[in-house]
Design an enzyme around this catalytic site. Sequence first.
Site, short mmCIF file in Angstrom:
data_model
loop_
_atom_site.label_atom_id
_atom_site.label_comp_id
_atom_site.label_asym_id
_atom_site.label_seq_id
_atom_site.Cartn_x
_atom_site.Cartn_y
_atom_site.Cartn_z
N CYS A 87 -14.09 4.33 6.61
CA CYS A 87 -12.87 3.63 6.19
C CYS A 87 -13.19 2.42 5.32
O CYS A 87 -13.91 1.51 5.73
CB CYS A 87 -12.07 3.19 7.41
SG CYS A 87 -10.58 2.28 6.98
N TRP A 96 -1.98 2.06 5.27
CA TRP A 96 -1.28 2.30 4.02
C TRP A 96 -2.23 3.04 3.09
O TRP A 96 -3.45 3.07 3.32
CB TRP A 96 -0.79 1.00 3.39
CG TRP A 96 -1.87 0.01 3.10
CD1 TRP A 96 -2.72 -0.01 2.03
CD2 TRP A 96 -2.22 -1.15 3.89
NE1 TRP A 96 -3.58 -1.08 2.11
CE2 TRP A 96 -3.30 -1.80 3.24
CE3 TRP A 96 -1.71 -1.69 5.08
CZ2 TRP A 96 -3.88 -2.95 3.74
CZ3 TRP A 96 -2.30 -2.84 5.58
CH2 TRP A 96 -3.36 -3.46 4.92
N GLU A 156 -6.14 8.28 -3.05
CA GLU A 156 -6.05 9.34 -2.03
C GLU A 156 -5.03 10.38 -2.45
O GLU A 156 -5.19 11.57 -2.23
CB GLU A 156 -5.65 8.76 -0.68
CG GLU A 156 -6.63 7.77 -0.10
CD GLU A 156 -6.20 7.32 1.27
OE1 GLU A 156 -5.55 6.25 1.36
OE2 GLU A 156 -6.46 8.04 2.25
N ARG A 165 -11.22 -1.66 6.21
CA ARG A 165 -11.45 -2.31 7.50
C ARG A 165 -11.33 -3.83 7.52
O ARG A 165 -11.45 -4.44 8.59
CB ARG A 165 -12.83 -1.91 8.04
CG ARG A 165 -12.84 -0.51 8.57
CD ARG A 165 -14.23 -0.12 9.03
NE ARG A 165 -15.07 0.38 7.96
CZ ARG A 165 -16.39 0.54 8.04
NH1 ARG A 165 -17.00 0.19 9.15
NH2 ARG A 165 -17.07 1.04 7.03
N1 ARG Z 1 -6.76 10.70 2.74
C1 ARG Z 1 -5.70 11.02 3.65
C2 ARG Z 1 -4.46 11.44 2.89
O1 ARG Z 1 -4.49 11.45 1.70
C3 ARG Z 1 -5.35 9.85 4.54
C4 ARG Z 1 -6.48 9.20 5.28
C5 ARG Z 1 -6.11 7.84 5.81
N2 ARG Z 1 -5.87 6.91 4.74
C6 ARG Z 1 -5.48 5.65 4.85
N3 ARG Z 1 -5.24 4.98 3.78
N4 ARG Z 1 -5.31 5.10 6.05
O2 ARG Z 1 -3.45 11.75 3.44
#
Ligand code: ARG
Length: 375
Positions: free
Chosen positions: A83, A255, A260, A86
């Site tokens: 992560c 968030w 991602e 953090r």
């Molecule tokens: N990578 C994953 C997604 O696109 C989520 C993982 C958790 N990500 C976060 N920012 N807490 O759905």
Amino acid sequence: MVSNAPTGYRDAALSEWEPGSQVDVDEAVEFLRAVYGEVPTLGRVEPRLTTVRDQIAALGTYWHTPQELVHGARLAWRNASRCIGRLYWRSLLVLDRRSSRTHQEIFEDLVAHLLKATGEGEHRGRLRPIISVFRQAVAGRPVTRLRNDQLIRYAGYDDDAGDAQNRELTRAAMALGWQGKGSPFDLLPLILQTGDEEPTCFELPETAVLEVPLTHPEFVWFAELGLRWHAVPAISNMRLSIGGIDYPLAPFSGWYMGTEIGARNLADEHRYNMIPAIARCMGLDMSSEATLWRDRALVELNRAVLHSFARAGVRMSDHHTESRRFMSHVERERAAGRPVPADWTWIVPPMSASLTPVFHRYYAEADLRPNFYAM
Ligand code: ARG
């Protein structure tokens, strides 16, 4: 946790994990010493150690106090080596749901989690990191868990519509009588299962799922692609392990970092695979890889994601900012005399990697507890 690594670690099928018959006393003691050391208001650890040792000797397990649970969950986040987010581990809100029993009760708690994580009323969009911790595993007692790897997931259909990564989960939902519209962004229901019993399927109420339709700051045509994503990433298939105790159901959410969604969920070939369509709309020369049409389309998709979330007032960060925050975290932890275990392959953002400071160094890899584990 931010997924930068290849997919495949998320398996919609239930795995074989079972609680051990006896809690590891050493792990319990080590955890309690760490917590009472870091949180002086908890008082002396010695009397607590005596109680816990007695409980484990008599019953094979022990129960965390609410404060131990809160700090334990925060430590699990702090130790989550994949992560990048953090820096804010201390701000994790811990919802103690250990007394919820039935699937109905658990479902209602999960909806409450999403509402709180999303922000309510005038705070809607002001996301905050939350974990809901349900009943601990006890040897011989069937475990309740979710089939969903995240609380919010879009269906994937065999005709290619939707999120191909979720096809198995979609099939499981359909086998339980759920029917989707066949659109690219159908919300999947939650599937709760206890032991080998029949699973139960719950449709999420619309109010619990905030979504952001994607537009681009300059390209008017972008909106017509009909893309969207949900505001809250909520991992729901990891086991939380604290002081020798396992919490098989402990969904957590924070968030999004824009990449991602923009560099993975909507871009990966085995997900929404949007790069070619966007490049075509941009009128790019796709006749050769060397025109870098993929890269150019990727940047614009990511601009659209960040722009749309900002416009909707939904908290999100970009990979440059989040990388810098991670470096602050590393520095702060160093100052506190603590190691920061980190997995380079997950920490480094999936685009413009070398433009971020997290790229230019290596990290210690360690499996510190408390932590989160794939079931
Ligand atoms: N990578 C994953 C997604 O696109 C989520 C993982 C958790 N990500 C976060 N920012 N807490 O759905």
